[in-house]
Design an enzyme around this catalytic site. Structure first.
Site, mmCIF file in Angstrom:
data_model
loop_
_atom_site.group_PDB
_atom_site.id
_atom_site.type_symbol
_atom_site.label_atom_id
_atom_site.label_comp_id
_atom_site.label_asym_id
_atom_site.label_seq_id
_atom_site.Cartn_x
_atom_site.Cartn_y
_atom_site.Cartn_z
ATOM 1 N N THR A 1 32.993 44.786 -65.871
ATOM 2 C CA THR A 1 32.846 43.500 -65.377
ATOM 3 C C THR A 1 32.337 43.634 -63.936
ATOM 4 O O THR A 1 31.986 42.027 -63.980
ATOM 5 C CB THR A 1 34.656 43.489 -65.141
ATOM 6 O OG1 THR A 1 35.216 42.979 -66.818
ATOM 7 C CG2 THR A 1 34.566 41.598 -64.327
ATOM 8 N N GLU B 1 25.575 36.913 -59.801
ATOM 9 C CA GLU B 1 25.061 36.888 -59.139
ATOM 10 C C GLU B 1 23.375 36.342 -59.119
ATOM 11 O O GLU B 1 23.010 36.658 -57.938
ATOM 12 C CB GLU B 1 25.545 37.910 -58.136
ATOM 13 C CG GLU B 1 24.830 37.604 -56.385
ATOM 14 C CD GLU B 1 26.147 38.365 -55.318
ATOM 15 O OE1 GLU B 1 26.177 38.010 -54.463
ATOM 16 O OE2 GLU B 1 26.556 38.792 -55.998
ATOM 17 N N HIS C 1 35.881 36.748 -67.964
ATOM 18 C CA HIS C 1 35.031 38.212 -68.568
ATOM 19 C C HIS C 1 36.101 38.309 -70.085
ATOM 20 O O HIS C 1 37.081 38.938 -70.438
ATOM 21 C CB HIS C 1 35.317 39.739 -68.245
ATOM 22 C CG HIS C 1 34.071 40.298 -68.924
ATOM 23 N ND1 HIS C 1 34.365 41.858 -68.186
ATOM 24 C CD2 HIS C 1 33.771 40.731 -69.934
ATOM 25 C CE1 HIS C 1 33.494 42.475 -69.379
ATOM 26 N NE2 HIS C 1 32.767 41.340 -70.482
#
Length: 140
Positions: free
Chosen positions: A41, A49, A76
């Site tokens: 994750t 990002e 996730h």
């Protein structure tokens, strides 16, 4: 900022092949067995990002950079093994002052593996590094 370069609805795709270093098991601090051998994750969030940052970079002047200002609603959704290709698609939703708001979806070879909402701020590079420098620990 370069005016008019990015408008809401703009998208960018970015990805890579999952390597051993991207696995959750590589993040267990040497404990062994704490995490499974699947895409972590932490790296999923980094992929998301990075995708937003690359999209926003198209509109930045040479003395500017973007910094993360928040990541919300991270999901996730599926495990991805080593060797699979992962990719994220960032979409610019809106701009509010210096804040740029994105939605991101991430995929592996078989489909959707994650989603998130992300906010980035545009700042002057020199100012940002000066602020960060003030947070350095004092040598003892």
């Amino acid at each position: 900022m370069k005016d008019g370069v990015l408008q809401p609805g703009a998208t960018l795709e970015f990805g890579y092949r999952v390597e051993r270093r991207h696995l959750a098991s590589a993040l267990d601090g040497g404990e062994g067995g704490l995490f499974p051998d699947v895409y972590s994750t932490a790296f999923l969030v980094g992929l998301m990002e990075a995708c937003c940052s690359r999209l926003l970079a198209q509109a930045l002047d040479s003395d500017e950079m973007s910094v993360g200002g928040g990541l919300q609603q991270v999901s996730h959704l599926a495990p991805t093994p080593e060797g699979a290709q992962v990719r994220a698609i960032a979409r610019l939703e809106r701009v509010e002052g210096k804040f740029w708001h994105f939605t991101i979806q991430a995929f592996d070879d078989l489909g959707l593996i994650g989603e998130a909402v992300h906010r980035r701020a545009v700042v002057k590079t020199a100012d940002f590094h000066a602020r960060a420098g003030k947070r350095r620990p004092v040598a003892s």
